[in-house]
Design a protein around this motif. Structure first.
Motif, PDB file in Angstrom:
ATOM      1  N   LYS A   1       0.574  -1.340   0.190  1.00  0.00           N
ATOM      2  CA  LYS A   1       0.116  -0.004  -0.246  1.00  0.00           C
ATOM      3  C   LYS A   1       0.941   1.429  -0.021  1.00  0.00           C
ATOM      4  O   LYS A   1       1.527   1.469   0.318  1.00  0.00           O
ATOM      5  CB  LYS A   1      -0.925  -0.393   1.219  1.00  0.00           C
ATOM      6  N   LEU A   2       0.651   2.311  -1.046  1.00  0.00           N
ATOM      7  CA  LEU A   2       1.119   3.576  -0.814  1.00  0.00           C
ATOM      8  C   LEU A   2       0.085   4.695  -1.006  1.00  0.00           C
ATOM      9  O   LEU A   2      -0.967   4.796  -1.434  1.00  0.00           O
ATOM     10  CB  LEU A   2       1.945   3.760  -1.725  1.00  0.00           C
ATOM     11  N   LEU A   3       0.706   5.028   0.096  1.00  0.00           N
ATOM     12  CA  LEU A   3      -0.341   6.559   0.520  1.00  0.00           C
ATOM     13  C   LEU A   3      -0.198   7.857   0.595  1.00  0.00           C
ATOM     14  O   LEU A   3       1.127   7.769   1.027  1.00  0.00           O
ATOM     15  CB  LEU A   3      -1.212   5.963   1.947  1.00  0.00           C
ATOM     16  N   PHE A   4      -0.752   8.416  -0.164  1.00  0.00           N
ATOM     17  CA  PHE A   4       0.107   9.674   0.191  1.00  0.00           C
ATOM     18  C   PHE A   4      -0.674  11.106   0.435  1.00  0.00           C
ATOM     19  O   PHE A   4      -1.572  10.794   1.003  1.00  0.00           O
ATOM     20  CB  PHE A   4       1.074  10.030  -0.562  1.00  0.00           C
ATOM     21  N   HIS A   5      -0.710  12.135   1.204  1.00  0.00           N
ATOM     22  CA  HIS A   5      -1.635  13.031   1.052  1.00  0.00           C
ATOM     23  C   HIS A   5      -0.483  14.367   0.928  1.00  0.00           C
ATOM     24  O   HIS A   5       1.247  14.771   0.500  1.00  0.00           O
ATOM     25  CB  HIS A   5      -1.694  13.210   2.406  1.00  0.00           C
ATOM     26  N   ILE A   6      -1.065  15.699   0.289  1.00  0.00           N
ATOM     27  CA  ILE A   6      -0.008  17.002   0.196  1.00  0.00           C
ATOM     28  C   ILE A   6      -1.019  17.902   1.352  1.00  0.00           C
ATOM     29  O   ILE A   6      -1.907  18.741   1.140  1.00  0.00           O
ATOM     30  CB  ILE A   6      -0.863  17.694  -1.063  1.00  0.00           C
ATOM     31  N   GLN A   7      -0.154  18.177   2.339  1.00  0.00           N
ATOM     32  CA  GLN A   7      -0.459  19.063   3.405  1.00  0.00           C
ATOM     33  C   GLN A   7       0.506  19.744   3.964  1.00  0.00           C
ATOM     34  O   GLN A   7       1.987  20.070   3.690  1.00  0.00           O
ATOM     35  CB  GLN A   7      -1.481  17.634   4.195  1.00  0.00           C
ATOM     36  N   TRP A   8      -0.449  20.913   4.845  1.00  0.00           N
ATOM     37  CA  TRP A   8       0.343  21.717   5.572  1.00  0.00           C
ATOM     38  C   TRP A   8       0.881  21.230   6.650  1.00  0.00           C
ATOM     39  O   TRP A   8       0.654  20.787   7.053  1.00  0.00           O
ATOM     40  CB  TRP A   8       0.066  23.339   5.072  1.00  0.00           C
ATOM     41  N   LYS A   9       2.196  21.307   6.257  1.00  0.00           N
ATOM     42  CA  LYS A   9       3.029  21.142   8.008  1.00  0.00           C
ATOM     43  C   LYS A   9       3.808  22.380   9.049  1.00  0.00           C
ATOM     44  O   LYS A   9       4.193  23.472   8.112  1.00  0.00           O
ATOM     45  CB  LYS A   9       4.639  20.501   7.336  1.00  0.00           C
ATOM     46  N   PHE A  10       4.341  22.152   9.905  1.00  0.00           N
ATOM     47  CA  PHE A  10       4.921  23.191  10.396  1.00  0.00           C
ATOM     48  C   PHE A  10       5.625  22.350  11.273  1.00  0.00           C
ATOM     49  O   PHE A  10       5.638  21.576  11.757  1.00  0.00           O
ATOM     50  CB  PHE A  10       3.329  24.235  11.577  1.00  0.00           C
ATOM     51  N   ARG A  11       6.707  23.562  10.915  1.00  0.00           N
ATOM     52  CA  ARG A  11       8.379  22.712  11.897  1.00  0.00           C
ATOM     53  C   ARG A  11       8.585  23.811  12.877  1.00  0.00           C
ATOM     54  O   ARG A  11       9.471  25.091  11.898  1.00  0.00           O
ATOM     55  CB  ARG A  11       9.467  21.782  11.251  1.00  0.00           C
TER      56      ARG A  11
END
Length: 438
Positions: free
Chosen positions: A130-140
């Motif tokens: 299974k290959l799952l992805f998302h495109i989302q804002w991150k905060f570091r």
RNA sequence: CGGGGAGUGGCGCAGCCUGGUAGCGCACAUCGUUCGGGACGAUGGGGUCGGAGGUUCAAAUCCUCUCUCCCCGACCA
């Protein structure tokens, strides 16, 4: 889009804080506005580019067999306690508390969350890989954000997570993503070079950073010069193939960032060694059972045994790519967008707004190009020629159509290629024919 | 986190040392002249000088505290 109606606040002067060319041009062309340190608003022009890049990444991930989902930006501390990273992550993690005093955080990455989703939904090896992805804002919460969106605290990232039964499967998946990344960057007009990266406690050679070469890159890189002319795996890729030969080819020659640079090995290359600077735009990583063990993501193997699932993660910094592409493609007048990511395909410069034949020629082209499926930015403003030329060069659309009374009276307009600077006088119809084909 | 610097109209900056009630360029508005590579002239609007406190007859200017931003380094998609 009529430029007179478009929010594109260009600046004639360089903002004092913008130190590198991509930051300067993004500010000057009105793509972004800073909100606070390392946090930016994306204005219409910038957002168009961001969305284009996002879409290319999405298409290539889908093509490689990954499935898109969307995880939240805010995560509960509990799952990070399970993996042990809640304490380890330190001050880079933005921690917040909700009204019930529950500990939450703004996600810097999503291994924990995806593992939680996986363990609750997949029980057998038969459902793998299974290959799952998302495109989302991150905060570091970077100690020192800088260089605009290149090193922002808030950033848009594509992150994929893979789940396989065993190491062999995980390696096939890793290779698949390796090839997908080469293709993805190639579609944006970039040559991203995979370089050995720190693989952490797992060891082995299953971690690569993808870097594009640019003078303003943050890291120093070294590689064999032949890598710079390798063919990119473009058309007719079959993701069922064994990609080991391609991976072997790309990883067979020396390529390393300064942290992994080995002087002895590098010195063997002699004159074949290229030393340059690079921008990291992607990172692929195999980490085995690190999270599946600590977070109880077990599956039934063919023998009926419960085994921890083999995982990997694969990131692409989408907002960073916007700046990265500018670093790789610009001149003294401004940005030179590759066609695949340009905010508009074509810019029309009406040199004599208010002149009837000029206006009607431009309007006519604007609508006909639009009907041909092209995105056009029409500079219909009542500005002087110099302003329009300078602005259009600055924002870097691949093609400029220049219409002025001088040519119009002879029935011709000019078509200018932003990258080469070449200008051709042609009739509106031949311009239309030429551009409709791109 | 260590070291350095800066906060004055939308942007870029001067003024601060030697306190006297804010100025320049760009941008903006109106008018005129211009009009194929960031025009020219005239007129005009907009800031109370990051914030708080203090010294003083008087503070952008001096003092104290504080917030924010930027740069160099170490760290990072």
């Amino acid at each position: 889009m009529y430029l007179s109606k478009f929010l594109m606040p260009t600046l004639k002067e360089n903002p004092a804080e913008a130190q590198i060319v991509s930051h300067r041009y993004m500010m000057r062309s009105g793509m972004i506005r800073q909100s606070s340190a390392g946090i930016y608003s994306w204005l219409p022009l910038g957002l168009r580019v961001l969305k284009k890049i996002e879409q290319i990444v999405r298409e290539e991930q889908n093509f490689a067999g990954c499935q898109e989902l969307l995880m939240p930006t805010i995560q509960p501390a509990t799952i990070w306690r399970e993996s042990g990273r809640y304490e380890d992550y330190g001050k880079e993690m933005l921690r917040i508390t909700d009204r019930h005093e529950r500990e939450m955080l703004y996600g810097p990455t999503n291994e924990e969350l995806i593992t939680e989703i996986f363990r609750g939904s997949v029980r057998t090896y038969k459902d793998l890989p299974k290959l799952l992805f998302h495109i989302q804002w991150k905060f570091r919460d970077e100690v020192r954000p800088r260089f605009g969106v290149m090193r922002g605290r808030e950033f848009l990232m594509k992150d994929t997570y893979s789940f396989d039964l065993d190491f062999e499967g995980a390696k096939r998946t890793y290779n698949k993503m390796f090839v997908a990344y080469l293709r993805t960057f190639a579609r944006m007009g970039l040559r991203a070079i995979p370089m050995a990266a720190d693989s952490g406690p797992i060891g082995g050679d299953m971690s690569h950073e993808f870097l594009i070469l640019a003078d303003t890159g943050e890291s120093e890189v070294f590689c064999h010069k032949d890598i710079l002319s390798f063919d990119l795996p473009k058309d007719n890729i079959d993701y069922n193939e064994d990609f080991q030969p391609i991976v072997d080819k790309w990883t067979g020659l020396y390529a390393a960032t300064d942290e992994k640079h080995n002087l002895n090995q590098a010195s063997l290359l002699a004159e074949d060694l290229v030393s340059a600077r690079g921008i990291e735009v992607g990172h692929i990583f195999y980490f085995g059972t690190k999270y599946s063990k600590s977070m109880n993501a077990f599956i039934s193997s063919p023998s009926g045994q419960e085994v921890p699932v083999e995982m990997g993660s694969y990131g692409i910094g989408i907002s960073r790519l916007v700046a990265g592409i500018i670093e790789a493609s610009h001149d003294d007048d401004g940005i030179i967008w590759p066609e695949s990511v340009a905010p508009f395909d074509i810019g029309i410069i009406n040199l004599s707004s208010g002149n009837e034949s000029c206006d009607s020629t431009c309007e006519d082209l604007y609508f006909r190009l639009g009907n041909a499926g092209l995105n056009v930015l029409y500079d219909d403003r009542d500005e002087r020629a110099g302003v329009k030329f300078a602005n259009m060069d600055l924002i870097g659309l691949p093609w400029q159509i220049i219409a002025g009374t001088r040519g119009i009276k002879n029935g011709v307009i000019e078509l200018k290629n932003r990258a080469t600077g070449e200008k051709d006088e042609m009739t509106p119809n031949s311009v239309l024919n030429k551009l409709a084909r791109i």
